[in-house]
Every structure is written in C-alpha cells, then in structure tokens.
Design a protein around this motif. Sequence first.
Motif, PDB file in Angstrom:
ATOM      1  N   PRO A 137      44.052  41.035  -4.301  1.00 58.10           N
ATOM      2  CA  PRO A 137      43.449  40.487  -3.086  1.00 58.10           C
ATOM      3  C   PRO A 137      42.241  41.290  -2.594  1.00 58.10           C
ATOM      4  N   ASN A 138      41.309  40.589  -1.988  1.00 58.89           N
ATOM      5  CA  ASN A 138      40.170  41.245  -1.348  1.00 58.89           C
ATOM      6  C   ASN A 138      40.578  41.790   0.012  1.00 58.89           C
ATOM      7  N   GLU A 139      41.595  41.141   0.580  1.00 56.30           N
ATOM      8  CA  GLU A 139      42.057  41.537   1.916  1.00 56.30           C
ATOM      9  C   GLU A 139      43.578  41.589   1.914  1.00 56.30           C
ATOM     10  N   ILE A 140      44.128  42.730   2.306  1.00 52.60           N
ATOM     11  CA  ILE A 140      45.570  42.802   2.547  1.00 52.60           C
ATOM     12  C   ILE A 140      45.717  42.906   4.055  1.00 52.60           C
ATOM     13  N   MET A 141      46.164  41.811   4.649  1.00 55.59           N
ATOM     14  CA  MET A 141      46.186  41.697   6.108  1.00 55.59           C
ATOM     15  C   MET A 141      47.572  42.041   6.632  1.00 55.59           C
ATOM     16  N   LEU A 142      47.651  43.170   7.317  1.00 52.83           N
ATOM     17  CA  LEU A 142      48.908  43.534   7.946  1.00 52.83           C
ATOM     18  C   LEU A 142      49.067  42.708   9.220  1.00 52.83           C
ATOM     19  N   VAL A 143      50.188  42.011   9.319  1.00 56.75           N
ATOM     20  CA  VAL A 143      50.450  41.207  10.507  1.00 56.75           C
ATOM     21  C   VAL A 143      51.448  41.981  11.358  1.00 56.75           C
ATOM     22  N   ALA A 144      51.033  42.379  12.552  1.00 61.44           N
ATOM     23  CA  ALA A 144      51.887  43.225  13.393  1.00 61.44           C
ATOM     24  C   ALA A 144      52.093  42.561  14.746  1.00 61.44           C
ATOM     25  N   ASP A 145      53.332  42.573  15.169  1.00 60.51           N
ATOM     26  CA  ASP A 145      53.711  41.948  16.442  1.00 60.51           C
ATOM     27  C   ASP A 145      53.412  42.934  17.580  1.00 60.51           C
ATOM     28  N   SER A 146      52.457  42.594  18.420  1.00 63.74           N
ATOM     29  CA  SER A 146      52.051  43.551  19.458  1.00 63.74           C
ATOM     30  C   SER A 146      53.163  43.806  20.467  1.00 63.74           C
ATOM     31  N   MET A 147      54.127  42.856  20.543  1.00 62.27           N
ATOM     32  CA  MET A 147      55.235  43.045  21.488  1.00 62.27           C
ATOM     33  C   MET A 147      56.119  44.234  21.104  1.00 62.27           C
ATOM     34  N   THR A 148      56.032  44.666  19.847  1.00 60.05           N
ATOM     35  CA  THR A 148      56.937  45.733  19.416  1.00 60.05           C
ATOM     36  C   THR A 148      56.331  47.132  19.631  1.00 60.05           C
ATOM     37  N   GLY A 149      55.156  47.208  20.206  1.00 60.57           N
ATOM     38  CA  GLY A 149      54.599  48.498  20.619  1.00 60.57           C
ATOM     39  C   GLY A 149      54.509  49.528  19.515  1.00 60.57           C
ATOM     40  N   GLN A 150      55.103  50.702  19.745  1.00 58.61           N
ATOM     41  CA  GLN A 150      55.027  51.791  18.767  1.00 58.61           C
ATOM     42  C   GLN A 150      55.629  51.424  17.422  1.00 58.61           C
ATOM     43  N   ASP A 151      56.625  50.537  17.425  1.00 63.16           N
ATOM     44  CA  ASP A 151      57.207  50.131  16.148  1.00 63.16           C
ATOM     45  C   ASP A 151      56.150  49.473  15.275  1.00 63.16           C
ATOM     46  N   ALA A 152      55.280  48.686  15.896  1.00 61.75           N
ATOM     47  CA  ALA A 152      54.210  48.027  15.139  1.00 61.75           C
ATOM     48  C   ALA A 152      53.333  49.066  14.456  1.00 61.75           C
ATOM     49  N   VAL A 153      53.125  50.186  15.147  1.00 63.22           N
ATOM     50  CA  VAL A 153      52.291  51.248  14.581  1.00 63.22           C
ATOM     51  C   VAL A 153      53.010  51.917  13.405  1.00 63.22           C
ATOM     52  N   ALA A 206      52.896  49.690  10.483  1.00 62.75           N
ATOM     53  CA  ALA A 206      51.538  49.693   9.911  1.00 62.75           C
ATOM     54  C   ALA A 206      51.333  50.915   9.027  1.00 62.75           C
ATOM     55  N   ILE A 207      51.811  52.065   9.495  1.00 64.94           N
ATOM     56  CA  ILE A 207      51.654  53.301   8.723  1.00 64.94           C
ATOM     57  C   ILE A 207      52.362  53.159   7.375  1.00 64.94           C
ATOM     58  N   HIS A 208      53.584  52.622   7.427  1.00 64.79           N
ATOM     59  CA  HIS A 208      54.369  52.490   6.196  1.00 64.79           C
ATOM     60  C   HIS A 208      53.727  51.504   5.210  1.00 64.79           C
ATOM     61  N   PHE A 209      53.356  50.346   5.710  1.00 63.89           N
ATOM     62  CA  PHE A 209      52.722  49.341   4.834  1.00 63.89           C
ATOM     63  C   PHE A 209      51.412  49.895   4.266  1.00 63.89           C
ATOM     64  N   HIS A 210      50.689  50.620   5.084  1.00 63.98           N
ATOM     65  CA  HIS A 210      49.405  51.148   4.617  1.00 63.98           C
ATOM     66  C   HIS A 210      49.612  52.191   3.529  1.00 63.98           C
ATOM     67  N   ASP A 211      50.620  53.038   3.699  1.00 64.88           N
ATOM     68  CA  ASP A 211      50.925  54.049   2.677  1.00 64.88           C
ATOM     69  C   ASP A 211      51.189  53.399   1.330  1.00 64.88           C
ATOM     70  N   ASP A 212      51.970  52.325   1.339  1.00 63.56           N
ATOM     71  CA  ASP A 212      52.405  51.723   0.077  1.00 63.56           C
ATOM     72  C   ASP A 212      51.401  50.730  -0.492  1.00 63.56           C
ATOM     73  N   LEU A 213      50.651  50.073   0.365  1.00 62.54           N
ATOM     74  CA  LEU A 213      49.848  48.936  -0.114  1.00 62.54           C
ATOM     75  C   LEU A 213      48.345  49.083   0.093  1.00 62.54           C
ATOM     76  N   LYS A 214      47.938  50.093   0.801  1.00 56.96           N
ATOM     77  CA  LYS A 214      46.515  50.234   1.158  1.00 56.96           C
ATOM     78  C   LYS A 214      45.995  48.958   1.828  1.00 56.96           C
ATOM     79  N   VAL A 215      46.483  48.782   3.032  1.00 61.28           N
ATOM     80  CA  VAL A 215      46.125  47.617   3.836  1.00 61.28           C
ATOM     81  C   VAL A 215      44.625  47.680   4.163  1.00 61.28           C
ATOM     82  N   THR A 216      43.970  46.508   4.238  1.00 60.35           N
ATOM     83  CA  THR A 216      42.518  46.522   4.521  1.00 60.35           C
ATOM     84  C   THR A 216      42.166  45.995   5.910  1.00 60.35           C
ATOM     85  N   GLY A 217      43.131  45.336   6.557  1.00 62.35           N
ATOM     86  CA  GLY A 217      42.853  44.806   7.894  1.00 62.35           C
ATOM     87  C   GLY A 217      44.172  44.532   8.603  1.00 62.35           C
ATOM     88  N   ALA A 218      44.108  44.438   9.919  1.00 59.67           N
ATOM     89  CA  ALA A 218      45.320  44.135  10.685  1.00 59.67           C
ATOM     90  C   ALA A 218      45.045  42.977  11.638  1.00 59.67           C
TER      91      ALA A 218
END
Length: 297
Positions: free
Chosen positions: A215-231, A234-246
Amino acid sequence: MAFDTLSDRLQGAFKNLGRKGKVSPEDVEAALKEVRLALLEADVNYLVVKAFMKTIREKALGEDVLKSLTPAQQVIKVVSDELQHLMGDENVPLNRAAMGATTIMMVGLQGSGKTTLTGKLALYIQKKLDGKPFMIAADVYRPAAIDQLHTLGNQLGVTVYSEGTDKNPVDIVRNGVAKAKSEGYTHILIDTAGRLHIDETLMDELIAIKEVAQPNEIMLVADSMTGQDAVNVAIHFHDDLKVTGATLTKLDGDARGGAALSIRQMTGVPIKFVGTGEKLDGLEVFYPERMAQRILG
Ligand code: GDP
C-alpha cells in the motif's frame, strides 16, 4: 462536540489575562497553570504536556510578549501556534502512487470505524479527487463487515470485492488488488479486520496483507473517544506496520481531545482526516491550524 470542555477551560484560563491592560509574569504563570491542567484533563499525554508547557512558558514570558501593547492576545497566540505545531503544523495529504492505482489499507481496532472510513474515503475520492475507487472486504472474521461494505458500495456505486468469510484474507487482498489494477481503478481501499485488543495473530495477518498489497498509505483508524488508549494503539500499530497516516474518528462525539493532541507527537504519524459523523459525508480533511483555532474559540 469534541474539545468543548478543553475549549471552555482554555478560554477560562485567558479570561483574567484579557481584562488587564498590563500583564505581569505572575499573571502569565497563573494562566499557564490553568492551560496545563486543561490539557491534562483533556487526556493529553503527560510527556506531550510537559514539552508543550516548556515551550510556551519560554515564549509567553518573553519580553516581546509582556511589553507588547496586547500581551494577553500575544500569550493566546503563543498557545495557539504551539497547539497547531503539536498537531503537525500543516495538513499532510493522502499519499498517492507515482504510477497506477493508489492503494490505501485501513488498520485499527474493531469498532474504531475502519469500514465506515473505507466508504467515506471512497466518496471523498469520487468527489474531491475525481477518482474511481475500488473496495476490498478483507475483514473475514466479522461477516457483518462484508455486508456493511457492500451496502456502502451500493450507496456509492463503488465496486466491492469480497470472497466471503472462509477464505484467507491475504489471498482475498491479492486477488482483489490484481482485479482492480487490471480494470483501471484509481484507488484501491482495503478494509481489514480488527480485534478488540491488539493481538499478534492479527498483526501477523496485517503484515502479510501489507506485503501483498504494497500500500501507498497505511491508514491507522483511531477512535478519539478512547483518549490515551488511541495513542497506545497507534504506537503499537506503527511499530509493527509503519503506519503512514491516521484518521481520528468520532470527533463529533464528546471526546476530550487528548488523542488528537498527542498522536502526532507520540508517533510522528500525521493525522490526515477526522471522522465527524456516522454518515458517509462525515469526513473532514485535518488542518492543524483550523483545529487549533477551533479549540481556542
Ligand atoms: P470497524 O469495526 O473498525 O470497521 O468500525 P465501523 O466502521 O463498523 O464503526 C463502528 C461504529 O462507529 C459504527 O456504529 C459507526 O457508525 C460508528 N462510527 C464510525 N465513524 C464514526 C464517526 O466519525 N462518528 C460517529 N459518531 N460514529 C462513527
């Protein structure tokens, strides 16, 4: 709406400052103390708050601010500029392929809004990019997700590729991408499976899908209602997948705003869109400047 409490608190912090013609360093310190509390209460990561406060303290207590004709406004401008900086300064547009179809892979936890975002992006691509999107249903663990994507596809007049629930999602993606490329679509949107929590089997599957889809874009979809959990997600997905956008979803709800203000700093991943409703038109391009202005009212 998200940020309402944060907005109120920040505006409250500056109220006393605004009434004074002259502003002393103590007045500024008192306002900044309120800013700090407001950010922490909005669930902004404490490391982000710490760095943020250090920067604005240096700037807001500078001679040029205190001796200016409008010190209160200057202090607010310092905070506004830094909020914008926190969220990435400028909008970062969707990545695109140098040649041929652009492939966008959604990743995120179950319920974060991946399937909905797939439909929203298809509409955005049709309307704003004048493109011809193609959607792939690779969430085989949740049969309703496939039906949901077909329903969205019907509404939008967009082709949905699926092979049911008993096939391997990696094969589905391989076949779907080949079909989209041979048929001249401009954008390939892949809706992947999520779990309630991050688990390694799922992550391995996503890595395998990334391999075949490139993919040209790996889009992390994060629920803003979950606050710090969303962060943290994001850290975990980015570590494993090299996310390019959120994309931060559900900003129309009463999210406190912490995720929006922390994700960029904590991961380096740019927020590209925000979800502002359940419907397909509930998508906004993310502009840090406008968001900072919205927060400061
Ligand atoms: P998935 O499991 O990640 O595919 O999540 P879904 O796309 O099925 O979304 C989960 C729920 O969140 C659904 O009820 C959606 O309607 C809702 N949803 C998704 N995005 C938004 C949004 O931006 N705002 C609101 N209010 N609801 C949303």
